[in-house]
Design a protein around this motif. Structure first.
Motif, PDB file in Angstrom:
ATOM      1  N   GLU A  30       0.864  -1.233   0.087  1.00 34.13           N
ATOM      2  CA  GLU A  30       0.213   0.096   0.163  1.00 34.13           C
ATOM      3  C   GLU A  30       0.634   1.100  -0.030  1.00 34.13           C
ATOM      4  OE1 GLU A  30      -3.118   1.582  -0.693  1.00 34.13           O
ATOM      5  OE2 GLU A  30      -3.965  -0.012   0.478  1.00 34.13           O
ATOM      6  N   LEU A  31       1.699   1.261   0.920  1.00 30.77           N
ATOM      7  CA  LEU A  31       2.560   2.306   1.107  1.00 30.77           C
ATOM      8  C   LEU A  31       3.611   2.630  -0.162  1.00 30.77           C
ATOM      9  CD1 LEU A  31       5.007   3.153   4.005  1.00 30.77           C
ATOM     10  CD2 LEU A  31       5.648   3.687   1.763  1.00 30.77           C
ATOM     11  N   ILE A  32       4.244   1.501  -0.916  1.00 32.52           N
ATOM     12  CA  ILE A  32       5.260   1.700  -1.939  1.00 32.52           C
ATOM     13  C   ILE A  32       4.318   2.133  -3.171  1.00 32.52           C
ATOM     14  CG2 ILE A  32       6.727   0.596  -3.455  1.00 32.52           C
ATOM     15  CD1 ILE A  32       7.694  -1.114  -1.011  1.00 32.52           C
ATOM     16  N   GLY A  33       3.167   1.328  -3.513  1.00 32.18           N
ATOM     17  CA  GLY A  33       2.318   1.463  -4.476  1.00 32.18           C
ATOM     18  C   GLY A  33       1.770   2.880  -4.488  1.00 32.18           C
ATOM     19  N   GLY A  34       0.982   3.338  -3.396  1.00 36.16           N
ATOM     20  CA  GLY A  34       0.628   4.729  -3.401  1.00 36.16           C
ATOM     21  C   GLY A  34       1.473   5.817  -3.592  1.00 36.16           C
ATOM     22  N   GLU A  35       2.823   5.686  -3.088  1.00 38.92           N
ATOM     23  CA  GLU A  35       3.577   6.808  -3.097  1.00 38.92           C
ATOM     24  C   GLU A  35       4.316   6.994  -4.441  1.00 38.92           C
ATOM     25  OE1 GLU A  35       3.982   9.314  -1.067  1.00 38.92           O
ATOM     26  OE2 GLU A  35       2.280   8.468  -0.092  1.00 38.92           O
ATOM     27  N   ILE A  36       4.642   5.708  -5.263  1.00 38.17           N
ATOM     28  CA  ILE A  36       4.819   5.395  -6.571  1.00 38.17           C
ATOM     29  C   ILE A  36       3.769   6.080  -7.463  1.00 38.17           C
ATOM     30  CG2 ILE A  36       5.247   4.024  -8.593  1.00 38.17           C
ATOM     31  CD1 ILE A  36       7.005   2.223  -6.825  1.00 38.17           C
ATOM     32  N   ALA A  37       2.583   5.937  -7.021  1.00 39.49           N
ATOM     33  CA  ALA A  37       1.336   6.486  -8.090  1.00 39.49           C
ATOM     34  C   ALA A  37       1.576   8.066  -7.798  1.00 39.49           C
ATOM     35  CB  ALA A  37       0.128   5.982  -7.565  1.00 39.49           C
ATOM     36  N   ARG A  38       1.654   8.513  -6.613  1.00 42.77           N
ATOM     37  CA  ARG A  38       1.832  10.008  -6.305  1.00 42.77           C
ATOM     38  C   ARG A  38       2.972  10.799  -7.110  1.00 42.77           C
ATOM     39  NH1 ARG A  38      -0.768  11.384  -2.195  1.00 42.77           N
ATOM     40  NH2 ARG A  38      -0.143   9.819  -0.737  1.00 42.77           N
ATOM     41  N   HIS A  52      -3.647  -0.494  -2.827  1.00 42.99           N
ATOM     42  CA  HIS A  52      -2.671  -1.031  -3.469  1.00 42.99           C
ATOM     43  C   HIS A  52      -2.322  -2.341  -2.816  1.00 42.99           C
ATOM     44  CE1 HIS A  52      -2.788   3.023  -5.440  1.00 42.99           C
ATOM     45  NE2 HIS A  52      -2.383   1.995  -6.573  1.00 42.99           N
ATOM     46  N   GLY A  53      -2.711  -2.702  -1.679  1.00 44.87           N
ATOM     47  CA  GLY A  53      -2.380  -3.773  -0.904  1.00 44.87           C
ATOM     48  C   GLY A  53      -2.131  -5.129  -1.589  1.00 44.87           C
ATOM     49  N   ALA A  54      -2.664  -5.326  -2.683  1.00 43.03           N
ATOM     50  CA  ALA A  54      -2.600  -6.585  -3.392  1.00 43.03           C
ATOM     51  C   ALA A  54      -1.548  -6.564  -4.399  1.00 43.03           C
ATOM     52  CB  ALA A  54      -3.839  -6.909  -4.165  1.00 43.03           C
ATOM     53  N   ALA A  55      -0.661  -5.455  -4.527  1.00 44.47           N
ATOM     54  CA  ALA A  55       0.251  -5.292  -5.485  1.00 44.47           C
ATOM     55  C   ALA A  55       1.690  -5.707  -4.849  1.00 44.47           C
ATOM     56  CB  ALA A  55       0.702  -3.734  -5.627  1.00 44.47           C
ATOM     57  N   LEU A  56       2.533  -6.077  -5.659  1.00 46.05           N
ATOM     58  CA  LEU A  56       3.898  -6.753  -5.215  1.00 46.05           C
ATOM     59  C   LEU A  56       3.758  -7.966  -4.838  1.00 46.05           C
ATOM     60  CD1 LEU A  56       5.574  -3.299  -3.542  1.00 46.05           C
ATOM     61  CD2 LEU A  56       5.688  -4.350  -5.822  1.00 46.05           C
ATOM     62  N   TYR A  57       3.018  -8.827  -5.377  1.00 44.99           N
ATOM     63  CA  TYR A  57       2.612  -9.947  -4.712  1.00 44.99           C
ATOM     64  C   TYR A  57       3.711 -11.081  -4.481  1.00 44.99           C
ATOM     65  CZ  TYR A  57       1.978 -11.522  -9.514  1.00 44.99           C
ATOM     66  OH  TYR A  57       2.123 -11.717 -10.938  1.00 44.99           O
ATOM     67  N   PHE A  58       4.741 -10.646  -5.242  1.00 43.32           N
ATOM     68  CA  PHE A  58       6.113 -11.575  -5.221  1.00 43.32           C
ATOM     69  C   PHE A  58       6.670 -11.622  -3.791  1.00 43.32           C
ATOM     70  CE2 PHE A  58       7.796  -7.331  -5.648  1.00 43.32           C
ATOM     71  CZ  PHE A  58       9.070  -7.291  -4.673  1.00 43.32           C
ATOM     72  N   HIS A  59       6.442 -10.666  -3.138  1.00 43.17           N
ATOM     73  CA  HIS A  59       6.912 -10.841  -1.674  1.00 43.17           C
ATOM     74  C   HIS A  59       6.200 -11.519  -0.769  1.00 43.17           C
ATOM     75  CE1 HIS A  59       4.280  -7.112  -0.119  1.00 43.17           C
ATOM     76  NE2 HIS A  59       3.493  -7.903  -0.634  1.00 43.17           N
ATOM     77  N   HIS A  60       5.047 -12.454  -1.136  1.00 47.14           N
ATOM     78  CA  HIS A  60       4.470 -13.281  -0.180  1.00 47.14           C
ATOM     79  C   HIS A  60       5.285 -14.430  -0.257  1.00 47.14           C
ATOM     80  CE1 HIS A  60       1.006 -10.913   0.567  1.00 47.14           C
ATOM     81  NE2 HIS A  60       1.002 -10.537  -0.698  1.00 47.14           N
ATOM     82  N   SER A  61       6.191 -14.691  -1.036  1.00 41.89           N
ATOM     83  CA  SER A  61       6.925 -15.998  -0.857  1.00 41.89           C
ATOM     84  C   SER A  61       8.459 -15.799  -1.206  1.00 41.89           C
ATOM     85  CB  SER A  61       6.716 -16.886  -1.953  1.00 41.89           C
ATOM     86  OG  SER A  61       6.939 -16.590  -3.475  1.00 41.89           O
ATOM     87  N   TRP A  62       8.809 -14.657  -1.827  1.00 41.06           N
ATOM     88  CA  TRP A  62      10.148 -14.117  -2.403  1.00 41.06           C
ATOM     89  C   TRP A  62      10.784 -15.123  -3.122  1.00 41.06           C
ATOM     90  CZ3 TRP A  62      11.762  -9.292  -2.092  1.00 41.06           C
ATOM     91  CH2 TRP A  62      11.029  -8.406  -1.160  1.00 41.06           C
ATOM     92  N   GLN A  63      10.105 -16.109  -3.821  1.00 41.92           N
ATOM     93  CA  GLN A  63      10.593 -16.941  -4.662  1.00 41.92           C
ATOM     94  C   GLN A  63      10.853 -16.546  -6.163  1.00 41.92           C
ATOM     95  OE1 GLN A  63       8.260 -20.489  -4.818  1.00 41.92           O
ATOM     96  NE2 GLN A  63       8.922 -21.065  -2.409  1.00 41.92           N
ATOM     97  N   ASN A  64      12.007 -16.524  -6.678  1.00 37.30           N
ATOM     98  CA  ASN A  64      12.325 -16.085  -8.068  1.00 37.30           C
ATOM     99  C   ASN A  64      12.124 -14.648  -8.257  1.00 37.30           C
ATOM    100  OD1 ASN A  64      13.333 -19.010  -8.663  1.00 37.30           O
ATOM    101  ND2 ASN A  64      11.173 -19.446  -9.096  1.00 37.30           N
ATOM    102  N   TRP A  65      12.096 -13.914  -7.086  1.00 36.49           N
ATOM    103  CA  TRP A  65      11.735 -12.524  -7.218  1.00 36.49           C
ATOM    104  C   TRP A  65      12.731 -11.595  -8.343  1.00 36.49           C
ATOM    105  CZ3 TRP A  65      14.856  -8.550  -5.874  1.00 36.49           C
ATOM    106  CH2 TRP A  65      15.749  -8.892  -4.942  1.00 36.49           C
ATOM    107  N   GLU A  66      13.783 -12.082  -8.261  1.00 37.24           N
ATOM    108  CA  GLU A  66      14.700 -11.323  -9.455  1.00 37.24           C
ATOM    109  C   GLU A  66      14.236 -11.653 -10.910  1.00 37.24           C
ATOM    110  OE1 GLU A  66      18.827 -10.470  -7.627  1.00 37.24           O
ATOM    111  OE2 GLU A  66      18.402 -12.569  -7.086  1.00 37.24           O
ATOM    112  N   GLU A  67      13.904 -13.040 -11.149  1.00 37.17           N
ATOM    113  CA  GLU A  67      13.428 -13.252 -12.411  1.00 37.17           C
ATOM    114  C   GLU A  67      12.206 -12.784 -12.853  1.00 37.17           C
ATOM    115  OE1 GLU A  67      14.497 -15.138 -10.152  1.00 37.17           O
ATOM    116  OE2 GLU A  67      16.390 -16.246 -10.979  1.00 37.17           O
TER     117      GLU A  67
END
Length: 265
Positions: free
Chosen positions: A55-63, A159-174
């Motif tokens: 929410e924080l990251i998504g909202g502030e990037i949008a701003r 924006h709480g459902a954004a950046l969903y990779f961080h729920h597992s951090w698997q293969n996040w760089e790819e």
């Protein structure tokens, strides 16, 4: 345009007004010690602090991109706050959320955006679609647009459902270099006809410095108790790396969105 480093105010929650029973997160309207009402997002809810981080990251990037987002603040919840709450489920949520939470300024009188009623211009639609591709935001669909009309202007929320990779951090760089396949369900996809123009504009705005300054707003206490990285700063570095890499490879998700739009015509 002069760049100003983002800062978030901190307020203290004084009164729980009413729950907003949306999904499993149970946000609420609450009054803070500055006299304003906020939509309060609890760290003790289903997705925990990760939803607040998104929410924080998504909202502030949008701003930063010039899109309208309600003011985001840190919201302190005192240990004694929930003791008089009669609803057991809400009381448990309040107890689990003591400390630092996140809140958005409540837009009183706002109505849910309806794409069948309001025509958004192509440039604005393209900005929002580009943003959601960057953030991998799965929650801007016709069923749940997470946009409001307030004083005849479009505002982005949740924006709480954004950046969903961080729920597992698997293969996040790819994952940072891949198209966003769920963009096919975006409520504004068919109006996003200026993605190339927006891509050039936003890549100029979202510099490495801007991304790191936004990510560095995430407090340490939301980044503890995890196992993927050793320290809170390592987590912030990973979020920044994901976003900076994704912006550098934005042609992948822009082309993916354009292909998805053509596929449903």
């Amino acid at each position: 345009m002069n760049y100003s480093k983002p800062r978030l105010r901190t307020v203290n929650v004084q009164r729980y007004v009413t729950p907003l029973r949306e999904g499993g997160s149970l946000p609420a309207i609450a009054e803070a010690d500055d006299g304003f009402l906020y939509v309060l997002k609890f760290r003790g809810a289903g997705q925990g602090a990760r939803a607040l981080i998104a929410e924080l990251i998504g909202g502030e990037i949008a701003r930063a991109c010039g899109l309208k987002v309600p003011e985001i603040v840190f919201a302190n919840l005192d240990e004694a706050f929930g003791r008089t709450e009669p609803d057991e489920e809400i009381q448990d949520l309040l107890k689990a959320s003591v400390g630092l939470n996140l809140a958005l300024h409540y837009l009183s009188g706002a109505i849910t955006f309806d794409a069948s009623v309001v025509n958004i211009d192509h440039k604005l639609a393209s900005k929002i679609v580009w943003l959601d591709c960057l953030l991998t935001n799965v929650d801007r669909t016709p069923r749940n647009t997470n946009m409001l009309m307030w004083h005849k202007e479009l505002w982005l929320i949740d924006h709480g459902a954004a950046l969903y990779f961080h729920h597992s951090w698997q293969n996040w760089e790819e994952a940072a270099k891949k198209p966003f396949l769920q963009i096919k369900d975006h409520v504004l996809l068919q109006r996003a006809t200026l993605l190339d123009e927006v891509d050039a504009e936003f890549r100029t705005i979202l510099t490495d410095e801007v991304i790191r300054d936004i990510v560095n707003l995430v407090p340490d206490e939301w980044l503890t108790g995890e196992l993927a990285f050793e320290t809170p700063q390592h987590y912030r570095d990973a979020y920044a790396h994901f976003l900076i890499t994704r912006i550098a490879h934005s042609d992948f998700f822009v082309k993916g969105a354009q292909n998805a739009a053509e596929a449903v015509i």
